[in-house]
Motif scaffolding. Structure first.
Motif, short mmCIF file in Angstrom:
data_model
loop_
_atom_site.label_atom_id
_atom_site.label_comp_id
_atom_site.label_asym_id
_atom_site.label_seq_id
_atom_site.Cartn_x
_atom_site.Cartn_y
_atom_site.Cartn_z
N ASN A 94 0.97 -0.65 -0.12
CA ASN A 94 0.25 0.49 0.00
C ASN A 94 1.09 1.14 -0.10
O ASN A 94 1.59 1.33 1.04
CB ASN A 94 -1.19 0.11 1.43
CG ASN A 94 -1.87 0.87 1.74
OD1 ASN A 94 -1.51 2.04 0.63
ND2 ASN A 94 -3.05 0.72 1.92
N VAL A 148 -1.11 -0.84 -4.08
CA VAL A 148 -2.44 -0.23 -4.14
C VAL A 148 -2.07 1.19 -3.78
O VAL A 148 -1.19 1.26 -3.21
CB VAL A 148 -3.46 -1.04 -3.42
CG1 VAL A 148 -3.65 -0.31 -1.42
CG2 VAL A 148 -5.10 0.84 -3.06
N LYS A 188 -5.19 0.26 -8.52
CA LYS A 188 -5.94 0.27 -8.10
C LYS A 188 -5.67 1.18 -7.23
O LYS A 188 -4.43 1.10 -6.77
CB LYS A 188 -6.31 -1.16 -6.82
CG LYS A 188 -7.04 -0.94 -5.90
CD LYS A 188 -6.91 -1.71 -5.34
CE LYS A 188 -7.80 -3.39 -5.66
NZ LYS A 188 -7.73 -4.28 -5.05
#
Length: 250
Positions: free
Chosen positions: A108, A139, A159
């Motif tokens: 992330n 992401v 994403k």
């Protein structure tokens, strides 16, 4: 308790946050499948992993990250503040973290920016991720909506996720408008209705930052698909073991 464990800035309760020591320690924990990290740009455009906009708290340097060249950032001690054992830990470049994590753990990546502070940040991060064919292992998240819109404009296959610590009534519409498929939200805002709404929208949700075992168990009971971001993967493991033993006691 099947909730994914996300190591916040690495195993940051033990090792200095956002350093290779913290990331490598997190990767040694079998329960850690994701790690969260923060990225900014040096003055000469190198994506670097550090949370604060200033160097003062987590390094022996001073001033703004964006006003410091990469060559100077490399000379800083980013570990001594956490303990003598980590003296000499450096501020890592994003490429170092990507190279060590590729094929091992998902990431992330938070774009740490405000307004137009880092106009080249989305493109720089996209470039390094694409070079390693890691588009589907990351992401890209941010508090800054314009940064996320820029990511989707440059790289529709990525994403993206909005970071918030609130529960606005139009949340689903906002995420839909930004084409986000991920939500990073302060854990106090999470309940069954939020998870139901996000599931209907196809949004993956991560709760941050949870270090208390009791709260982890409560959140896990709300929804097994809720990702739990923590500075303490060891506490996540304790919660997991206790929950599992309750269901599988002979």
């Amino acid at each position: 308790m099947n909730n994914l464990c996300v190591a916040h800035r690495g195993f940051s309760s033990i090792a200095p946050e956002n350093t290779m020591a913290a990331f490598l320690l997190a990767m040694e924990q079998p329960e850690v499948q994701w790690m969260e990290l923060d990225v900014q740009l040096s003055r000469d455009g190198v994506p670097v992993v550090i949370h604060d906009f200033t160097l003062n708290r987590t390094t022996n340097g001073k001033g703004l990250v964006r006003e410091t060249d990469w060559s100077d950032l490399q000379q800083l001690d980013a570990g001594s503040w956490k303990g003598k054992a980590y003296k000499g830990e450096r501020v890592p470049a994003l490429i170092e973290v990507l190279d060590r994590c590729c094929g091992k753990v998902r990431l992330n990546i938070e774009l740490k920016t405000q307004g137009n502070m880092y106009p080249g940040l989305p493109a720089a991060v996209i470039h390094e991720v694409r070079k390693r064919h890691m588009q589907h292992d990351v992401v890209i998240t941010s508090f800054e909506p314009t940064a996320l819109v820029e990511v989707k404009k440059l790289a529709p296959e990525f994403k993206t996720g909005l970071i918030i610590d609130a529960r606005p009534g139009d949340l689903a519409a906002v995420l839909r408008q930004m084409n986000c498929s991920f939500l990073s939200i302060g854990y106090t805002n999470v309940d069954k209705s939020l998870m139901r709404e996000m599931r209907n929208e196809g949004i993956q949700v991560m709760a941050w930052t949870v270090d208390d075992k009791t709260i982890m168990k409560r959140l896990a009971a709300i929804d097994p698909e809720l990702m739990l971001c923590t500075n303490r993967p060891d506490v996540w493991e304790q919660a997991f073991q206790e929950t599992s033993s309750r269901f599988f006691r002979p």
